[in-house]
Design an enzyme around this catalytic site. Structure first.
Site, PDB file in Angstrom:
ATOM      1  N   TYR A 138       0.938  -1.076   0.048  1.00  0.00           N
ATOM      2  CA  TYR A 138      -0.147   0.019   0.093  1.00  0.00           C
ATOM      3  C   TYR A 138       0.985   1.346   0.006  1.00  0.00           C
ATOM      4  O   TYR A 138       2.103   0.895  -0.253  1.00  0.00           O
ATOM      5  CB  TYR A 138      -1.038  -0.099   1.237  1.00  0.00           C
ATOM      6  CG  TYR A 138      -2.062   0.889   1.293  1.00  0.00           C
ATOM      7  CD1 TYR A 138      -2.974   0.838   0.330  1.00  0.00           C
ATOM      8  CD2 TYR A 138      -2.163   1.653   2.606  1.00  0.00           C
ATOM      9  CE1 TYR A 138      -3.982   1.957   0.417  1.00  0.00           C
ATOM     10  CE2 TYR A 138      -3.379   2.548   2.669  1.00  0.00           C
ATOM     11  CZ  TYR A 138      -4.118   2.570   1.675  1.00  0.00           C
ATOM     12  OH  TYR A 138      -5.177   3.330   1.615  1.00  0.00           O
ATOM     13  N   ARG A 191      -6.104  10.465 -10.629  1.00  0.00           N
ATOM     14  CA  ARG A 191      -5.570  11.028  -9.494  1.00  0.00           C
ATOM     15  C   ARG A 191      -4.821   9.914  -8.622  1.00  0.00           C
ATOM     16  O   ARG A 191      -5.634   9.834  -7.683  1.00  0.00           O
ATOM     17  CB  ARG A 191      -6.624  12.100  -8.745  1.00  0.00           C
ATOM     18  CG  ARG A 191      -6.171  13.045  -7.795  1.00  0.00           C
ATOM     19  CD  ARG A 191      -5.436  12.361  -6.683  1.00  0.00           C
ATOM     20  NE  ARG A 191      -6.623  12.315  -5.388  1.00  0.00           N
ATOM     21  CZ  ARG A 191      -6.567  11.150  -4.871  1.00  0.00           C
ATOM     22  NH1 ARG A 191      -5.525  10.198  -4.769  1.00  0.00           N
ATOM     23  NH2 ARG A 191      -7.635  10.881  -4.021  1.00  0.00           N
ATOM     24  N   LYS A 209      -5.813  -1.721  -2.613  1.00  0.00           N
ATOM     25  CA  LYS A 209      -7.000  -1.378  -1.765  1.00  0.00           C
ATOM     26  C   LYS A 209      -7.849  -3.142  -1.512  1.00  0.00           C
ATOM     27  O   LYS A 209      -8.158  -3.189  -0.523  1.00  0.00           O
ATOM     28  CB  LYS A 209      -7.941  -0.588  -2.233  1.00  0.00           C
ATOM     29  CG  LYS A 209      -7.290   0.706  -2.508  1.00  0.00           C
ATOM     30  CD  LYS A 209      -7.579   1.559  -1.256  1.00  0.00           C
ATOM     31  CE  LYS A 209      -7.148   2.856  -1.260  1.00  0.00           C
ATOM     32  NZ  LYS A 209      -7.233   3.777  -0.064  1.00  0.00           N
ATOM     33  N   GLU A 281     -12.035   4.868  -6.534  1.00  0.00           N
ATOM     34  CA  GLU A 281     -10.981   5.184  -5.937  1.00  0.00           C
ATOM     35  C   GLU A 281     -10.018   6.155  -6.898  1.00  0.00           C
ATOM     36  O   GLU A 281      -9.840   5.751  -8.191  1.00  0.00           O
ATOM     37  CB  GLU A 281     -10.160   3.731  -5.726  1.00  0.00           C
ATOM     38  CG  GLU A 281      -9.013   3.967  -4.751  1.00  0.00           C
ATOM     39  CD  GLU A 281      -9.387   4.433  -3.354  1.00  0.00           C
ATOM     40  OE1 GLU A 281     -10.136   3.887  -2.817  1.00  0.00           O
ATOM     41  OE2 GLU A 281      -8.930   5.387  -2.881  1.00  0.00           O
ATOM     42  N   ASP A 282      -9.440   6.962  -6.397  1.00  0.00           N
ATOM     43  CA  ASP A 282      -8.518   7.894  -7.110  1.00  0.00           C
ATOM     44  C   ASP A 282      -8.782   8.445  -8.429  1.00  0.00           C
ATOM     45  O   ASP A 282      -8.005   8.519  -9.480  1.00  0.00           O
ATOM     46  CB  ASP A 282      -7.109   7.127  -6.991  1.00  0.00           C
ATOM     47  CG  ASP A 282      -6.539   6.991  -5.879  1.00  0.00           C
ATOM     48  OD1 ASP A 282      -7.011   7.524  -4.618  1.00  0.00           O
ATOM     49  OD2 ASP A 282      -5.306   6.688  -5.457  1.00  0.00           O
ATOM     50  N   ASP A 304     -13.988   6.310  -1.542  1.00  0.00           N
ATOM     51  CA  ASP A 304     -13.126   6.133  -0.678  1.00  0.00           C
ATOM     52  C   ASP A 304     -12.488   7.477  -0.319  1.00  0.00           C
ATOM     53  O   ASP A 304     -11.972   7.856   0.906  1.00  0.00           O
ATOM     54  CB  ASP A 304     -12.148   5.148  -0.547  1.00  0.00           C
ATOM     55  CG  ASP A 304     -11.300   4.704   0.289  1.00  0.00           C
ATOM     56  OD1 ASP A 304     -11.740   4.657   1.138  1.00  0.00           O
ATOM     57  OD2 ASP A 304     -10.052   4.697   0.094  1.00  0.00           O
ATOM     58  N   ASP A 305     -11.857   8.230  -1.277  1.00  0.00           N
ATOM     59  CA  ASP A 305     -11.272   9.307  -1.020  1.00  0.00           C
ATOM     60  C   ASP A 305     -12.058  10.505  -0.523  1.00  0.00           C
ATOM     61  O   ASP A 305     -11.689  11.378   0.114  1.00  0.00           O
ATOM     62  CB  ASP A 305     -10.597  10.086  -2.355  1.00  0.00           C
ATOM     63  CG  ASP A 305      -9.816   8.744  -2.980  1.00  0.00           C
ATOM     64  OD1 ASP A 305      -8.802   8.631  -2.440  1.00  0.00           O
ATOM     65  OD2 ASP A 305     -10.115   8.318  -4.168  1.00  0.00           O
ATOM     66  N   ASN A 446      -0.577  11.479   0.177  1.00  0.00           N
ATOM     67  CA  ASN A 446       0.056  10.268  -0.104  1.00  0.00           C
ATOM     68  C   ASN A 446       0.934  10.480  -1.458  1.00  0.00           C
ATOM     69  O   ASN A 446       0.546  11.225  -2.210  1.00  0.00           O
ATOM     70  CB  ASN A 446      -0.743   9.283  -0.043  1.00  0.00           C
ATOM     71  CG  ASN A 446      -1.442   9.006   1.281  1.00  0.00           C
ATOM     72  OD1 ASN A 446      -0.638   9.091   2.249  1.00  0.00           O
ATOM     73  ND2 ASN A 446      -2.775   8.668   1.296  1.00  0.00           N
TER      74      ASN A 446
HETATM   75  N1  LIG Z   1      -4.817   9.730   4.070  1.00  0.00           N
HETATM   76  C1  LIG Z   1      -5.771   9.489   3.492  1.00  0.00           C
HETATM   77  O1  LIG Z   1      -6.319   8.635   3.786  1.00  0.00           O
HETATM   78  C2  LIG Z   1      -6.068   9.864   2.096  1.00  0.00           C
HETATM   79  C3  LIG Z   1      -5.245  11.040   1.383  1.00  0.00           C
HETATM   80  N2  LIG Z   1      -5.470  11.842   0.309  1.00  0.00           N
HETATM   81  C4  LIG Z   1      -4.353  12.395  -0.281  1.00  0.00           C
HETATM   82  O2  LIG Z   1      -4.641  13.729  -0.327  1.00  0.00           O
HETATM   83  C5  LIG Z   1      -4.221  14.366  -1.598  1.00  0.00           C
HETATM   84  C6  LIG Z   1      -5.307  15.162  -2.144  1.00  0.00           C
HETATM   85  O3  LIG Z   1      -6.344  14.216  -2.650  1.00  0.00           O
HETATM   86  P1  LIG Z   1      -7.669  14.773  -3.194  1.00  0.00           P
HETATM   87  O4  LIG Z   1      -8.405  15.665  -2.321  1.00  0.00           O
HETATM   88  O5  LIG Z   1      -8.455  13.798  -3.721  1.00  0.00           O
HETATM   89  O6  LIG Z   1      -7.329  15.768  -4.483  1.00  0.00           O
HETATM   90  P2  LIG Z   1      -7.773  16.848  -5.389  1.00  0.00           P
HETATM   91  O7  LIG Z   1      -7.223  16.846  -6.607  1.00  0.00           O
HETATM   92  O8  LIG Z   1      -9.341  16.651  -5.187  1.00  0.00           O
HETATM   93  O9  LIG Z   1      -7.894  18.185  -4.238  1.00  0.00           O
HETATM   94  C7  LIG Z   1      -6.350  18.716  -3.995  1.00  0.00           C
HETATM   95  C8  LIG Z   1      -6.735  20.146  -3.720  1.00  0.00           C
HETATM   96  O10 LIG Z   1      -5.435  20.607  -3.363  1.00  0.00           O
HETATM   97  C9  LIG Z   1      -5.468  21.981  -3.566  1.00  0.00           C
HETATM   98  N3  LIG Z   1      -3.953  22.378  -3.982  1.00  0.00           N
HETATM   99  C10 LIG Z   1      -3.109  21.551  -4.899  1.00  0.00           C
HETATM  100  N4  LIG Z   1      -1.884  22.316  -5.050  1.00  0.00           N
HETATM  101  C11 LIG Z   1      -2.090  23.252  -3.823  1.00  0.00           C
HETATM  102  C12 LIG Z   1      -1.129  24.281  -3.160  1.00  0.00           C
HETATM  103  N5  LIG Z   1       0.454  24.114  -3.907  1.00  0.00           N
HETATM  104  N6  LIG Z   1      -1.489  24.881  -2.324  1.00  0.00           N
HETATM  105  C13 LIG Z   1      -2.558  24.780  -1.849  1.00  0.00           C
HETATM  106  N7  LIG Z   1      -3.713  24.046  -2.277  1.00  0.00           N
HETATM  107  C14 LIG Z   1      -3.231  23.105  -3.231  1.00  0.00           C
HETATM  108  C15 LIG Z   1      -6.247  21.729  -5.044  1.00  0.00           C
HETATM  109  O11 LIG Z   1      -6.599  23.357  -5.289  1.00  0.00           O
HETATM  110  P3  LIG Z   1      -7.202  23.669  -6.635  1.00  0.00           P
HETATM  111  O12 LIG Z   1      -8.594  23.097  -6.454  1.00  0.00           O
HETATM  112  O13 LIG Z   1      -7.148  25.218  -6.627  1.00  0.00           O
HETATM  113  O14 LIG Z   1      -6.425  23.063  -7.812  1.00  0.00           O
HETATM  114  C16 LIG Z   1      -7.328  21.174  -4.525  1.00  0.00           C
HETATM  115  O15 LIG Z   1      -8.008  21.805  -3.895  1.00  0.00           O
HETATM  116  C17 LIG Z   1      -3.528  13.156  -2.233  1.00  0.00           C
HETATM  117  O16 LIG Z   1      -2.136  13.382  -1.971  1.00  0.00           O
HETATM  118  C18 LIG Z   1      -4.188  12.082  -1.729  1.00  0.00           C
HETATM  119  O17 LIG Z   1      -3.364  10.849  -1.496  1.00  0.00           O
HETATM  120  C19 LIG Z   1      -6.767  11.392  -0.283  1.00  0.00           C
HETATM  121  C20 LIG Z   1      -7.651  10.407   0.126  1.00  0.00           C
HETATM  122  C21 LIG Z   1      -7.139   9.602   1.405  1.00  0.00           C
HETATM  123  C1  LIG Z   2      -5.295   6.712   0.601  1.00  0.00           C
HETATM  124  C2  LIG Z   2      -5.852   7.219  -0.324  1.00  0.00           C
HETATM  125  O1  LIG Z   2      -7.017   6.599  -0.679  1.00  0.00           O
HETATM  126  C3  LIG Z   2      -5.483   8.089  -1.342  1.00  0.00           C
HETATM  127  O2  LIG Z   2      -4.188   8.694  -1.021  1.00  0.00           O
HETATM  128  O3  LIG Z   2      -5.715   8.304  -2.231  1.00  0.00           O
HETATM  129 MG   LIG Z   3      -7.631   7.009  -2.876  1.00  0.00          MG
END
Ligand SMILES: NC(=O)C1=CN([C@@H]2O[C@H](COP(=O)(O)OP(=O)(O)OC[C@H]3O[C@@H](n4cnc5c(N)ncnc54)[C@H](OP(=O)(O)O)[C@@H]3O)[C@@H](O)[C@H]2O)C=CC1
Ligand SMILES: CC(=O)C(=O)O
Ligand SMILES: [Mg+2]
Length: 590
Positions: A138, A191, A209, A281-282, A304-305, A446
């Site tokens: 993972y 993503r 997963k 997912e993603d 999941d996200d 991540n």
């Molecule tokens: N720990 C866990 O269980 C999980 C972790 N994650 C992690 O979270 C991260 C984001 O995932 P997700 O929400 O799906 O992604 P998205 O693409 O949906 O969202 C990313 C967000 O971050 C913003 N962003 C990007 N670059 C910057 C920056 N330099 N400064 C400020 N904001 C910024 C984007 O802004 P804008 O909208 O303006 O482009 C957007 O709002 C990934 O790395 C993923 O691995 C996700 C799910 C679960």
């Molecule tokens: C953990 C997870 O689902 C992610 O980083 O997208």
């Molecule tokens: Mg994910």
């Protein structure tokens, strides 16, 4: 989020779909009995594996653990060296071998090879050594594996559905060798973690997963189906990579994309029935929110996200209150990142505060602020904001930088969900520490390379006062003679138990209250000993027990909401969940 429940508890949904021909899942799945002479059917056969074929069948192979009797009965004499090993000894040997690899990706490929060779042994290893092997199968290693998937590709581990299969998706599903599928994890690879668009190579994510669904949640491996939908990729590097395994063109969008997804969702329901869980997912956020809202009233879908991450973070916040004090409503939250994870978490926090305080969710949202790539989300930006950000546009003057947002908003909790590493700088962490006795800092992005800060940075810059958890694991940190153990705020705590809860209750729809039930169950599993170490999540070592509790709480909510089809309700849901869990121990063959 799927906050409005359409058709909730209405069994006519099931009846309607049966009438429409969606009877799949149990009987005559492939329509062989009901097919008329002019209809095409798949010529399925069932045979007993023996000899060389048995050794090559990962579901049944036991390698050197085949007993003398089994070697006689199944034509294995001479095909194996004479020694007979126990599964424990096989496990010991493999762990010893795995630990010799210094390169994480080599451990990953060794684990994948094992999964394709001897499935039960793979799961035995993963279950018994979960803390050590989670980072291998993972995050973070799965991220690197996806980046290099074309080079390390050996055998397909899931279904690839590309634009080439348009119009034939139902037939493609029928090519998969297992029929009684309970969970599908599907990605379109746009993503992948915080690594961006990896196209078809995102397959590593559904595969990873689902291996956790089995190891952590106890779903049978044969009931799990990883799927990658390939509509192309906008990743130039991959498009120019001679080893790339996907379609070599830009991503399809708009109607072409929507039609393929619609065909896929319809085919899944037709083939596997109403109760198969489809975990998105993603996907990139421009599709993720849309898909979830489009299919949440007609399918058993879970993102999941958005939802799993929300549930795991809420659980961490509930348990963190024991360390930082106050109620959830007393805190102020600031997010860096306003996408799936950020707004999904924000919405669930607002919902929970609203339930606790009886204040309308429109009010409770005001405690939560988000920063995206353009700065703080404020009212004056509303015209240009995507729909999922709009509820978070509060009255405030524009703020460009995170550090200035921290100073202006004065949050008690800082959550990173931006996918961009190193964004919680020394100044940001110091500002959090100057505002709070115990700043709560979650760096969710991540894999490790994208983490907003490291555990060491969080503890050092806050002078040992931060309560810290991250999406990918970090080792304990020694700061001024004291050892700090960082937690892992990852949806892997939630989705396996959550899915198990849906399946054992025969849920037909997902509801936000089920996510809250999962959060409560996870938070309840944090022990005094864990709190003593500053942990807001229990260790993964007990994850099967934790998953059983999550599953039971989720299932209880499914029954309460009238969305269960598995009747009557088992009396002791924890015991029932445990009794449904897959065991990786070898079976004896007659
Ligand atoms: N720990 C866990 O269980 C999980 C972790 N994650 C992690 O979270 C991260 C984001 O995932 P997700 O929400 O799906 O992604 P998205 O693409 O949906 O969202 C990313 C967000 O971050 C913003 N962003 C990007 N670059 C910057 C920056 N330099 N400064 C400020 N904001 C910024 C984007 O802004 P804008 O909208 O303006 O482009 C957007 O709002 C990934 O790395 C993923 O691995 C996700 C799910 C679960
Ligand atoms: C953990 C997870 O689902 C992610 O980083 O997208
Ligand atoms: Mg994910």
């Amino acid at each position: 989020m799927a906050s409005t429940l359409i058709n909730g508890g209405d069994s006519s949904v099931l009846d309607m779909d049966k009438k429409a021909g969606y009877g799949g899942g149990v009987d005559d799945v492939y329509g062989e009995d009901s097919a008329t002479e002019d209809q095409l059917v798949t010529p399925w056969t069932v045979s007993v594996a023996s000899g060389y074929t048995l050794l090559r069948d990962p579901h049944h192979n036991k390698g050197l653990a085949f007993t003398e009797k089994e070697r006689d009965a199944h034509y294995l004499r001479g095909l194996l060296p004479p020694a007979v090993l126990t599964q424990e000894l096989q496990e010991k040997r493999l762990m010893h071998n795995l630990r010799q690899y210094e390169v994480p990706l080599h451990r990953y490929t060794a684990m994948m090879d094992l999964q394709e060779r001897n499935e039960r042994l793979f799961y035995k290893l993963l279950i018994d050594n979960v803390e050590e092997l989670l980072p291998v199968v993972y995050t973070p290693t799965v991220g690197e594996a996806c980046q290099k998937y074309g080079s390390i590709f050996r055998r397909p581990q899931g279904l690839y559905i590309s634009l080439k299969e348009k119009g034939k998706i139902l037939e493609v599903l029928k090519n998969w060798p297992e029929r009684n599928i309970q969970v599908i994890v599907v990605t379109d690879g746009e993503r992948i973690l915080g690594l961006g668009d990896l196209g078809c190579q995102g397959m590593g994510i559904p595969v990873g997963k689902l291996s956790l669904y089995t190891a952590l949640g106890g779903l049978r491996p044969s009931a799990c189906l990883p799927i990658t939908i390939d509509v192309g990729t906008n990743n130039e590097k991959l498009l120019n990579d001679e080893f790339y395994i996907g379609l070599r063109h830009k991503r399809a969008t708009g109607q072409e994309y929507a039609e393929l997804l619609e065909e896929f969702m319809t085919a899944v329901k037709q083939n596997y029935g109403e109760k198969v869980l489809i975990q998105f997912e993603d996907f990139a956020n421009h599709n993720a929110f849309e898909l979830l809202s489009r299919y949440s009233s007609s399918h058993l879908v879970f993102n999941d996200d958005i939802q799993g991450t929300a549930s795991v973070v809420l659980a961490g916040l509930i348990s963190a209150l024991k360390l930082v004090g106050g109620k959830l409503a007393d805190h102020k939250f600031l997010f860096l990142g306003a996408g799936e994870a950020g707004t999904g978490i924000a919405e669930l926090i607002a919902l929970e505060i609203s339930k606790q305080t009886k204040a309308p969710v429109e009010e409770t949202r005001k405690k939560i602020w988000l920063v995206d790539s353009k700065g703080l989300i404020v009212k004056s930006r509303i015209g240009s904001l995507q729909h999922f950000k709009q509820p978070w546009a509060h009255e405030h003057e524009p703020v460009k930088e995170l550090l200035d947002a921290v100073k202006a908003i004065k949050p008690t909790v800082l959550i990173g969900s931006s996918g961009v590493g190193k964004t919680f700088t020394k100044e940001v962490v110091e500002a959090m520490a100057s505002l709070n006795e115990k700043p709560l800092i979650l760096a969710l992005s991540n894999p490790t390379s994208q983490s907003e800060c490291t555990a060491e940075e969080a503890y050092t810059w806050s002078k040992g006062r931060a309560i810290f958890a991250s999406g990918s694991p970090f080792d304990p940190v020694n700061y001024e003679g004291k050892v700090f153990v960082p937690g892992q705020a990852n949806n892997a705590y939630i989705f396996p138990g959550f899915g198990l809860g849906l399946i054992i209750s025969g849920a037909i729809r997902v509801h936000d209250d089920m996510l809250l039930a999962a959060s409560e169950a996870l938070a309840a599993q944090v022990s005094e000993e864990n709190y003593g170490k500053g942990l807001i999540y229990p260790p993964f070592t007990n994850i099967r027990k934790i998953s059983a509790h999550i599953a039971a709480n989720v299932a209880a909510k499914v029954y309460e909401l009238g969305l269960a089809s598995h009747l009557p309700r088992p009396k002791d849901l924890v015991k029932y969940a445990e009794s449904c869990m897959y065991s990786p121990l070898y079976r004896s063959y007659r």
